[in-house]
Design a protein around this motif. Structure first.
Motif, PDB file in Angstrom:
ATOM      1  N   SER A  74       1.710   0.054  -5.970  1.00 39.05           N
ATOM      2  CA  SER A  74       1.747  -1.232  -5.261  1.00 39.05           C
ATOM      3  C   SER A  74       2.025  -1.024  -3.772  1.00 39.05           C
ATOM      4  CB  SER A  74       2.813  -2.136  -5.887  1.00 39.05           C
ATOM      5  OG  SER A  74       4.092  -1.512  -5.853  1.00 39.05           O
ATOM      6  N   ARG A  75       2.934  -0.132  -3.440  1.00 40.11           N
ATOM      7  CA  ARG A  75       3.220   0.141  -2.036  1.00 40.11           C
ATOM      8  C   ARG A  75       2.053   0.853  -1.365  1.00 40.11           C
ATOM      9  NH1 ARG A  75       9.559   2.241  -2.306  1.00 40.11           N
ATOM     10  NH2 ARG A  75      10.447   0.262  -3.091  1.00 40.11           N
ATOM     11  N   ALA A  76       1.358   1.682  -2.114  1.00 38.56           N
ATOM     12  CA  ALA A  76       0.188   2.364  -1.560  1.00 38.56           C
ATOM     13  C   ALA A  76      -0.908   1.361  -1.200  1.00 38.56           C
ATOM     14  CB  ALA A  76      -0.347   3.392  -2.555  1.00 38.56           C
ATOM     15  N   VAL A  77      -1.076   0.330  -2.015  1.00 38.31           N
ATOM     16  CA  VAL A  77      -2.069  -0.707  -1.719  1.00 38.31           C
ATOM     17  C   VAL A  77      -1.666  -1.474  -0.464  1.00 38.31           C
ATOM     18  CG1 VAL A  77      -3.102  -2.859  -2.543  1.00 38.31           C
ATOM     19  CG2 VAL A  77      -2.826  -0.932  -4.110  1.00 38.31           C
ATOM     20  N   VAL A  78      -0.388  -1.781  -0.342  1.00 39.63           N
ATOM     21  CA  VAL A  78       0.100  -2.451   0.872  1.00 39.63           C
ATOM     22  C   VAL A  78      -0.134  -1.573   2.090  1.00 39.63           C
ATOM     23  CG1 VAL A  78       2.145  -3.333   2.061  1.00 39.63           C
ATOM     24  CG2 VAL A  78       1.815  -3.827  -0.368  1.00 39.63           C
ATOM     25  N   LEU A  79       0.137  -0.283   1.956  1.00 42.33           N
ATOM     26  CA  LEU A  79      -0.078   0.651   3.062  1.00 42.33           C
ATOM     27  C   LEU A  79      -1.563   0.732   3.412  1.00 42.33           C
ATOM     28  CD1 LEU A  79       1.025   2.731   5.047  1.00 42.33           C
ATOM     29  CD2 LEU A  79       0.860   4.457   3.234  1.00 42.33           C
TER      30      LEU A  79
END
Length: 356
Positions: free
Chosen positions: A210-215
């Motif tokens: 999920s954080r990778a998608v935000v990044l």
């Protein structure tokens, strides 16, 4: 070569045989036309293609003459536009060519890159998929027209993508020093890839999808700001739309207009690459559609990364060729394998990079 499965070995041998044939055809065409590399002409002239035979790509010619015509390119690194378009590979290749005095021995690099690329991709696939799926994936990659064509020459792309696979593996294993070494190598060959792949690298290390998608969304926005404020390309947002259609749907000028090259000639392989890319795009997105877009966030990560790639090439770097789409092609193949795997087994609901 440490390819233990029969499919991987078979794919490698088929690819190697076709690559050898392409190299023979190029050498024979060069002999017939008396091709010689000039170090006194501009690097923009087109003498790599003769009639229906493609001997060397223009970029390969530029690499051979890099020290003559682009020796001052390194001084651009002090400028913002130079930092985002670094390519030190030209100095390596040109220096090697000047030392040897002949361009033909450089074709051995293509075979070495092909070998190293397949081994690196296989080791990455070992961490993500069961044996049966990764074996088929490796076979399909080994016989891809784009990959085979790159193995018959001395372009940087197979080596670059091998470094990317190794960098991801290093992050999965938490080997930060190794990752930094590969990151420097990637930056020295195509520096903007560090922005493009930052979300993928973060996912490999943190295991937080999920954080990778935000990044990835942040990197996309950052890329928009960078290409608007830094003048290092064509600056045409209309081209971005064309590149998105080409990247996601596989519709390209080469696909629509093959160019009339004889079958199984070096020049025809760009058309074969376009056909295969088009088929993979249709299968990938048809499977997504069949699942009624009920896909996980890994698909979102691939999609946003693709948008960033289309943005760089559409607005700044120019049109796509098969080798510049190779990064997204590989992402689709890995994603397609994951989607098929997800249909077959709930146990492999996610890429299991967190278990190693």
């Amino acid at each position: 070569m440490h390819l233990r499965n029969p499919y991987g070995k078979l794919g490698f041998l088929i690819g190697l045989a076709i690559s050898a044939w392409l190299t023979y055809k190029k050498f024979e065409a060069a002999r017939l036309v008396g091709l010689e590399i000039s170090l006194t002409l501009s690097d923009g002239f087109d003498y790599g293609a003769h009639a229906d035979q493609l001997i060397l790509y223009n970029d390969e010619l530029k690499y051979l003459t890099w020290f003559v015509f682009r020796s001052d390119h390194i001084f651009n690194f002090s400028l913002p536009e130079g930092l985002f378009n670094i390519n030190l590979y030209g100095y390596f290749l040109s220096g090697l060519y000047i030392s040897l005095g002949d361009w033909r021995p450089l074709f051995a690099l293509g075979i070495l890159y092909y070998f190293y690329f397949l081994v690196s991709v296989r080791r990455l696939a070992e961490r993500l998929f069961p044996a049966r799926y990764r074996d088929f994936l490796l076979f399909f990659i080994a016989i891809s027209p784009t990959v085979i064509e790159l193995s018959s020459g001395f372009m940087r792309d197979l080596l670059l993508h091998a470094f990317i696979a190794r960098a991801i593996l290093a992050l999965i294993d938490r080997r930060l020093v190794a990752f930094l070494c590969f990151a420097v190598l990637i930056a020295s060959m195509r520096s903007f890839y560090l922005i493009l792949l930052m979300p993928v690298f973060y996912y490999a290390y943190s295991k937080s999808l999920s954080r990778a998608v935000v990044l990835a969304c942040v990197c996309l926005a950052l890329s928009v700001v960078l290409i608007i404020n830094i003048d290092f390309g064509r600056r045409d947002f209309l081209e971005v739309g064309y590149r998105i259609v080409e990247l996601f749907f596989g519709v390209s000028q080469v696909l629509l207009d093959p160019g009339g090259h004889p079958p199984f000639s070096p020049g025809a392989f760009e058309f074969y690459s376009a056909v295969q890319y088009f088929v993979v795009c249709q299968v990938f997105f048809m499977l997504v559609l069949w699942r009624k877009f009920r896909v996980n966030r890994e698909f979102s990560l691939i999609l946003i990364t693709g948008l960033t790639l289309a943005l760089f090439y559409g607005y700044s770097l120019g049109f796509f060729v098969p080798r510049t789409k190779l990064i997204f092609y590989l992402a689709m193949l890995f994603g397609l394998t994951k989607l098929v795997l997800g249909e077959r087994s709930r146990r492999w609901k996610r890429w299991r990079i967190d278990e190693h």
